[in-house]
Each structure stands twice: as structure tokens, then as C-alpha cells.
Write an enzyme that holds these catalytic residues in place. Sequence first.
Site, short mmCIF file in Angstrom:
data_model
loop_
_atom_site.label_atom_id
_atom_site.label_comp_id
_atom_site.label_asym_id
_atom_site.label_seq_id
_atom_site.Cartn_x
_atom_site.Cartn_y
_atom_site.Cartn_z
N GLN A 150 43.23 0.99 -6.59
CA GLN A 150 43.89 2.07 -6.41
C GLN A 150 45.45 1.57 -6.91
O GLN A 150 46.18 2.10 -8.06
CB GLN A 150 44.46 2.74 -5.29
CG GLN A 150 45.49 3.60 -5.59
CD GLN A 150 44.55 5.11 -5.45
OE1 GLN A 150 44.23 5.55 -5.10
NE2 GLN A 150 45.53 5.40 -6.71
N HIS A 159 44.18 -2.00 -1.33
CA HIS A 159 43.26 -1.07 -1.93
C HIS A 159 43.79 -1.67 -3.45
O HIS A 159 44.56 -1.23 -3.90
CB HIS A 159 44.11 0.14 -1.50
CG HIS A 159 43.11 1.11 -1.92
ND1 HIS A 159 41.60 1.12 -2.79
CD2 HIS A 159 42.74 3.08 -1.52
CE1 HIS A 159 41.09 2.02 -3.22
NE2 HIS A 159 41.86 3.73 -2.17
N ASP A 209 51.94 7.93 1.11
CA ASP A 209 50.17 7.76 1.07
C ASP A 209 50.40 8.61 2.69
O ASP A 209 50.84 8.86 3.80
CB ASP A 209 49.77 6.32 1.41
CG ASP A 209 48.26 6.42 1.15
OD1 ASP A 209 47.57 7.38 1.51
OD2 ASP A 209 47.85 5.26 1.50
N ARG A 227 33.61 -0.67 0.49
CA ARG A 227 34.92 0.17 1.58
C ARG A 227 34.84 -0.85 2.58
O ARG A 227 33.81 0.33 4.09
CB ARG A 227 35.62 1.06 1.59
CG ARG A 227 36.32 2.31 1.92
CD ARG A 227 36.66 3.72 2.13
NE ARG A 227 37.42 2.86 0.75
CZ ARG A 227 38.27 4.68 0.40
NH1 ARG A 227 37.84 6.04 1.25
NH2 ARG A 227 38.51 4.71 -0.58
N ARG A 251 41.42 6.63 -12.11
CA ARG A 251 40.21 5.21 -10.82
C ARG A 251 39.36 5.07 -11.95
O ARG A 251 38.72 3.80 -11.86
CB ARG A 251 40.30 5.95 -9.70
CG ARG A 251 41.50 6.28 -8.85
CD ARG A 251 41.56 4.73 -8.55
NE ARG A 251 40.62 4.28 -7.67
CZ ARG A 251 39.84 4.07 -6.59
NH1 ARG A 251 40.94 5.22 -5.36
NH2 ARG A 251 38.68 3.61 -5.38
N CYS A 288 48.32 8.52 -3.49
CA CYS A 288 46.96 8.44 -4.52
C CYS A 288 45.55 8.89 -3.62
O CYS A 288 44.20 8.82 -4.27
CB CYS A 288 46.04 7.01 -3.54
SG CYS A 288 46.66 7.02 -1.01
N1 CP Z 1 42.43 7.10 -2.81
C1 CP Z 1 40.88 6.67 -2.68
O1 CP Z 1 40.68 6.07 -2.36
O2 CP Z 1 40.59 8.26 -2.46
P1 CP Z 1 39.33 8.42 -1.79
O3 CP Z 1 39.08 8.09 -0.31
O4 CP Z 1 38.62 9.64 -1.39
O5 CP Z 1 37.74 6.96 -1.79
N1 NVA Z 2 45.98 4.51 3.50
C1 NVA Z 2 45.19 5.21 3.27
C2 NVA Z 2 44.02 5.76 1.93
C3 NVA Z 2 42.80 6.15 1.59
C4 NVA Z 2 42.79 6.05 0.52
C5 NVA Z 2 43.48 4.94 4.29
O1 NVA Z 2 43.36 3.69 4.29
O2 NVA Z 2 43.22 5.61 4.65
#
Ligand code: CP
Ligand code: NVA
Length: 316
Positions: free
Chosen positions: A143, A140, A235, A113, A303, A275
Site C-alpha cells: 500500500q 502494509h 485509514d 496477508r 496497487r 488506502c
Molecule cells: N487497501 C487494501 O489493502 O485493501 P483490501 O483490504 O481490500 O485488500
Molecule cells: N488498517 C487497515 C487497512 C486495511 C487495508 C486494516 O488493517 O484493517
Amino acid sequence: MAAFANSPKPNPAPVRIANFRHDLDFSVDQLNAVLDLTKEVKQSRSRFSSALKGRYAALLFEKPSLRTRMTFELAMKQLGGDVVTQIGMIGDREPLKDVARNLARWTDVIIARTFSQQTVDELAQWSGLPVVNALTDLYHPCQALADMVTLKEKFGRLRGLKLAYVGDGNNVAHSLMLCCARLGITMSVATPAGYAPKTSVIAQAIELSRISGARIETMTDPVDAVQNAHAVYTDVWTSMGQESEAEQRRKLFGPYQVNEILLSLARPDTLFMHCLPAKRGQEVTDEVMESPQNVAFDQAENRLHVQKAILLMLLQ
Ligand code: CP
Ligand code: NVA
């Protein structure tokens, strides 16, 4: 033939994939294969419990996480493998290409990430290991796959559905657009002007949708977007890394809140998707979060299952 009727089903031969750096690392056939394998994995945890015995994943997280980190760790462990985790910026203590080549000596897969998509791409390039995008500023993909699994479970099909996405044209929106475009789901994305998805992703999604027969459209009116939608997705308005813009975004995004009024303008059986994490009172109300239409926790559960399927396709 009859002799085989009651014999246990062999594990399906997984379709191999090299990487999951972004949504388009999966062909349409591979997308369908991962959805099928997810169903198998979800039905029988024990059947796959030693599929990745002795295999290790490196989890690298530059940004916070609850779902992604826990579900990847659980996925590896439930498949008989394990994880090692590093939290913090990648490549600030030593060059990224050196980090990648260290990990290649110890582990079998990198799950990262990161802020920059380039970090994920370079980890793949220099490690030679399969790399999974666990969220970048751009995409993502895990997701979006879990969301496809959830929609298929709820409606029994994907082709011909309509998904409305209301809010910020961000990483989650990008991955959903690329998935929907290829799987025949019409997607209407409503964002404030200036917060639309990236032009290049819109163009790519529209191009891909021509093959599947889906329609991908962007607009600024959330009421237009939700017309006839089977599911309404939102989101956070401020993604990780954009915290300095939070105040300004909060003012601008007000009309894009998913509340009971907006939801009532979609199909009567419409689902609410998110998400997570959700900011109640901003992009979604508490009432919608607590309503039976909310399937965000099914998405979160999926997930785990879909990531097990992804890992099997990368490592088996
Ligand atoms: N939806 C998702 O990716 O959640 P986290 O940021 O908690 O991993
Ligand atoms: N768009 C959000 C998604 C978190 C799972 C972010 O990038 O923070």
C-alpha cells in the site's frame, strides 16, 4: 547512436530483491527502482505480458481483502503467470513450517496477508521462496509503495512534500512512515493519545529521516498535523482483528475525522488519500470521498501497477 534512436526500448534490467516481508526489505535505491519500473509497467501492459510466463504465486489470506487479492491475481495474470489461493488461518491445521515447505514444491512466490508479522517472516524462512507482505498487523508495504507512486504522479516529485496522516497509528501508518522517512517526505502523524504508531517504528523512521532530510513527527492535534500538507491521509479507526474495540474507538476518534473543514486547513491544492476500504461518517465524510481532492481510487489503481513491478523484481 542514431541507429538506435527508433529501436524499441529493451525491458529494463530489473533490480533483484529477495523478499518483501516489510518496507525495509527494499533499500532506498530499490525503492526508487520499483517506482521507475512501475511507470514502465503502467505505460505498456503488452510489453510485460509474458514476463512471468509459467510462474505461480500462492496467495494466502487470513483476513478479508478486495484490492490486494484482486490486484495480485490480475498482476500475475497480466504478466503471463497465474495464482492459487488459500483463504483462512495459516498453520492451524499443520505447522507453519510444513505449509511453507509444501508451497515451495509447487509455487514460485508467496503473497500473504496475515495477523502476525512473524507468520510472514517464518513463511520466508521455511519456504526459501520470495515472500510478499500483503498486510500484517504491523505493516502494509505494498500500500505504501502504491501511495508513493500516486504522490509522485500527482506532484511530479516526492522529496520536499508533506504528508499528514490523521487517525489510528496502525499498519498503514507504519509503512508510510518508513517510506516517507527514506524518500524525503515530511510526515506528521496525529492520533489520539494511546493510539500513536509503535514507539519502535517512530524511532526507526526518525533515524532514517536524518539521512533523507525529511521530518517525521507524531502529535495528538489533527489541526497541527495538516498545516501546509500536500496530502491528508486517513485509514479506518478499527483495523481487521480489532472489531471488539470498534465502539470505544468510534467515541475516541471523533475529532480525527477528515472532513471538509479539516481539509481546508491544509494547502489549497491538498489531496485526500485513503488506502480503502473507507467508512464514510467515521474517519472520512461522504463529501470528502466524493470531492475532486480524493485520489483514493488512483491509489487503488496503482496497487496493480506497483505490485507488477514488485513481482518482476522478485521473480525475473
Ligand atoms: N487497501 C487494501 O489493502 O485493501 P483490501 O483490504 O481490500 O485488500
Ligand atoms: N488498517 C487497515 C487497512 C486495511 C487495508 C486494516 O488493517 O484493517
